[in-house]
Motif scaffolding. Structure first.
Motif, PDB file in Angstrom:
ATOM      1  N   TRP A 130      14.769  -9.085 -23.643  1.00  0.00           N
ATOM      2  CA  TRP A 130      14.564 -10.416 -24.218  1.00  0.00           C
ATOM      3  C   TRP A 130      14.300 -10.312 -25.716  1.00  0.00           C
ATOM      4  O   TRP A 130      14.899 -11.023 -26.516  1.00  0.00           O
ATOM      5  CB  TRP A 130      13.411 -11.081 -23.479  1.00  0.00           C
ATOM      6  N   CYS A 131      13.426  -9.383 -26.097  1.00  0.00           N
ATOM      7  CA  CYS A 131      13.105  -9.189 -27.518  1.00  0.00           C
ATOM      8  C   CYS A 131      14.303  -8.648 -28.299  1.00  0.00           C
ATOM      9  O   CYS A 131      14.551  -9.054 -29.426  1.00  0.00           O
ATOM     10  CB  CYS A 131      11.917  -8.241 -27.668  1.00  0.00           C
ATOM     11  N   GLU A 132      15.042  -7.736 -27.684  1.00  0.00           N
ATOM     12  CA  GLU A 132      16.184  -7.110 -28.367  1.00  0.00           C
ATOM     13  C   GLU A 132      17.355  -8.067 -28.549  1.00  0.00           C
ATOM     14  O   GLU A 132      18.067  -7.998 -29.548  1.00  0.00           O
ATOM     15  CB  GLU A 132      16.656  -5.888 -27.577  1.00  0.00           C
ATOM     16  N   THR A 133      17.579  -8.936 -27.565  1.00  0.00           N
ATOM     17  CA  THR A 133      18.787  -9.759 -27.586  1.00  0.00           C
ATOM     18  C   THR A 133      18.569 -11.162 -28.111  1.00  0.00           C
ATOM     19  O   THR A 133      19.516 -11.798 -28.569  1.00  0.00           O
ATOM     20  CB  THR A 133      19.390  -9.874 -26.168  1.00  0.00           C
ATOM     21  N   GLY A 134      17.354 -11.681 -27.977  1.00  0.00           N
ATOM     22  CA  GLY A 134      17.090 -13.059 -28.376  1.00  0.00           C
ATOM     23  C   GLY A 134      17.607 -14.092 -27.399  1.00  0.00           C
ATOM     24  O   GLY A 134      17.545 -15.288 -27.653  1.00  0.00           O
ATOM     25  N   VAL A 135      18.101 -13.636 -26.255  1.00  0.00           N
ATOM     26  CA  VAL A 135      18.551 -14.546 -25.209  1.00  0.00           C
ATOM     27  C   VAL A 135      17.325 -15.279 -24.674  1.00  0.00           C
ATOM     28  O   VAL A 135      16.241 -14.702 -24.573  1.00  0.00           O
ATOM     29  CB  VAL A 135      19.250 -13.750 -24.068  1.00  0.00           C
ATOM     30  N   ARG A 136      17.474 -16.556 -24.327  1.00  0.00           N
ATOM     31  CA  ARG A 136      16.354 -17.295 -23.741  1.00  0.00           C
ATOM     32  C   ARG A 136      15.860 -16.568 -22.492  1.00  0.00           C
ATOM     33  O   ARG A 136      16.670 -16.066 -21.696  1.00  0.00           O
ATOM     34  CB  ARG A 136      16.778 -18.706 -23.345  1.00  0.00           C
ATOM     35  N   LEU A 137      14.560 -16.519 -22.316  1.00  0.00           N
ATOM     36  CA  LEU A 137      13.987 -15.788 -21.181  1.00  0.00           C
ATOM     37  C   LEU A 137      14.498 -16.322 -19.850  1.00  0.00           C
ATOM     38  O   LEU A 137      14.868 -15.539 -18.976  1.00  0.00           O
ATOM     39  CB  LEU A 137      12.463 -15.825 -21.225  1.00  0.00           C
ATOM     40  N   ASP A 138      14.554 -17.623 -19.681  1.00  0.00           N
ATOM     41  CA  ASP A 138      15.020 -18.155 -18.399  1.00  0.00           C
ATOM     42  C   ASP A 138      16.480 -17.781 -18.140  1.00  0.00           C
ATOM     43  O   ASP A 138      16.852 -17.475 -17.004  1.00  0.00           O
ATOM     44  CB  ASP A 138      14.789 -19.663 -18.298  1.00  0.00           C
ATOM     45  N   ASP A 139      17.298 -17.751 -19.187  1.00  0.00           N
ATOM     46  CA  ASP A 139      18.696 -17.335 -19.017  1.00  0.00           C
ATOM     47  C   ASP A 139      18.795 -15.852 -18.655  1.00  0.00           C
ATOM     48  O   ASP A 139      19.611 -15.469 -17.811  1.00  0.00           O
ATOM     49  CB  ASP A 139      19.503 -17.605 -20.292  1.00  0.00           C
ATOM     50  N   LEU A 140      17.977 -15.029 -19.290  1.00  0.00           N
ATOM     51  CA  LEU A 140      17.997 -13.596 -18.996  1.00  0.00           C
ATOM     52  C   LEU A 140      17.535 -13.329 -17.568  1.00  0.00           C
ATOM     53  O   LEU A 140      18.168 -12.561 -16.834  1.00  0.00           O
ATOM     54  CB  LEU A 140      17.120 -12.836 -19.995  1.00  0.00           C
ATOM     55  N   VAL A 141      16.455 -13.968 -17.157  1.00  0.00           N
ATOM     56  CA  VAL A 141      15.962 -13.786 -15.788  1.00  0.00           C
ATOM     57  C   VAL A 141      16.997 -14.283 -14.788  1.00  0.00           C
ATOM     58  O   VAL A 141      17.241 -13.645 -13.761  1.00  0.00           O
ATOM     59  CB  VAL A 141      14.597 -14.471 -15.587  1.00  0.00           C
ATOM     60  N   ALA A 142      17.651 -15.397 -15.099  1.00  0.00           N
ATOM     61  CA  ALA A 142      18.711 -15.906 -14.219  1.00  0.00           C
ATOM     62  C   ALA A 142      19.836 -14.883 -14.102  1.00  0.00           C
ATOM     63  O   ALA A 142      20.334 -14.619 -13.001  1.00  0.00           O
ATOM     64  CB  ALA A 142      19.249 -17.236 -14.744  1.00  0.00           C
ATOM     65  N   HIS A 143      20.229 -14.302 -15.220  1.00  0.00           N
ATOM     66  CA  HIS A 143      21.301 -13.298 -15.216  1.00  0.00           C
ATOM     67  C   HIS A 143      20.933 -12.112 -14.322  1.00  0.00           C
ATOM     68  O   HIS A 143      21.734 -11.692 -13.474  1.00  0.00           O
ATOM     69  CB  HIS A 143      21.580 -12.835 -16.644  1.00  0.00           C
ATOM     70  N   VAL A 144      19.738 -11.575 -14.500  1.00  0.00           N
ATOM     71  CA  VAL A 144      19.312 -10.411 -13.713  1.00  0.00           C
ATOM     72  C   VAL A 144      19.201 -10.792 -12.238  1.00  0.00           C
ATOM     73  O   VAL A 144      19.652 -10.050 -11.352  1.00  0.00           O
ATOM     74  CB  VAL A 144      17.975  -9.833 -14.249  1.00  0.00           C
ATOM     75  N   THR A 145      18.619 -11.949 -11.965  1.00  0.00           N
ATOM     76  CA  THR A 145      18.434 -12.397 -10.579  1.00  0.00           C
ATOM     77  C   THR A 145      19.780 -12.575  -9.879  1.00  0.00           C
ATOM     78  O   THR A 145      19.984 -12.084  -8.764  1.00  0.00           O
ATOM     79  CB  THR A 145      17.626 -13.709 -10.544  1.00  0.00           C
ATOM     80  N   VAL A 146      20.708 -13.245 -10.531  1.00  0.00           N
ATOM     81  CA  VAL A 146      22.029 -13.464  -9.933  1.00  0.00           C
ATOM     82  C   VAL A 146      22.743 -12.132  -9.724  1.00  0.00           C
ATOM     83  O   VAL A 146      23.405 -11.928  -8.705  1.00  0.00           O
ATOM     84  CB  VAL A 146      22.876 -14.434 -10.787  1.00  0.00           C
ATOM     85  N   HIS A 147      22.596 -11.216 -10.652  1.00  0.00           N
ATOM     86  CA  HIS A 147      23.231  -9.904 -10.499  1.00  0.00           C
ATOM     87  C   HIS A 147      22.714  -9.202  -9.236  1.00  0.00           C
ATOM     88  O   HIS A 147      23.507  -8.673  -8.449  1.00  0.00           O
ATOM     89  CB  HIS A 147      22.960  -9.043 -11.745  1.00  0.00           C
ATOM     90  N   GLU A 148      21.412  -9.230  -9.028  1.00  0.00           N
ATOM     91  CA  GLU A 148      20.849  -8.571  -7.842  1.00  0.00           C
ATOM     92  C   GLU A 148      21.213  -9.317  -6.566  1.00  0.00           C
ATOM     93  O   GLU A 148      21.484  -8.702  -5.538  1.00  0.00           O
ATOM     94  CB  GLU A 148      19.334  -8.405  -7.985  1.00  0.00           C
TER      95      GLU A 148
END
Length: 136
Positions: free
Chosen positions: A97-115
């Protein structure tokens, strides 16, 4: 506003879990039905055994992992097995999140959907399509 946001503290495991559960709630019912028995865990970081099992060395390299058998590979003869689990790793998610600047909810959604995609045995293209379906 949440107290931790006012103080500038890093988002808690509860915040990450809430984002993950909100993502799951936006999935089509056909997916949610098959996720009812999947356990969602938010942990600080992957342990050395988990890292070794996926061929990684550093805990910040693993944001999430699915542990279980994909839906299409399950058998009714597999009684007594541990429930399938999705592990999200808070420290790795926060680092990305810190490295990419992607919104936290979007990043968590991405990881969650991937799993979740691993649970269903989806291809990367199918995972991207599912992620697009749950985006705000």
């Amino acid at each position: 506003m949440e107290r931790q946001e006012v103080l500038g503290a890093a988002p808690s495991a509860d915040v990450i879990e809430a984002h993950a559960r909100a993502t799951i709630a936006r999935l089509p019912e056909a997916f949610r039905t098959h996720l009812r028995d999947v356990v969602l865990l938010v942990e600080e970081e992957a342990d050395p055994e988990m890292l070794a099992s996926v061929g990684l060395d550093h805990p910040l390299d693993l944001t999430g992992v699915y542990v279980g058998r994909p839906v299409g590979e399950k058998s009714s003869f597999e009684s007594g097995a541990l429930p399938d689990r999705i592990h999200l790793y808070r420290q790795a998610i926060l680092a990305e999140w810190c490295e990419t600047g992607v919104r936290l909810d979007d990043l968590v959604a991405h990881v969650t959907v991937h799993e979740i995609g691993h649970h269903f045995g989806l291809s990367d293209d199918d995972m991207h399509a599912l992620e697009d379906a749950v985006s705000d």
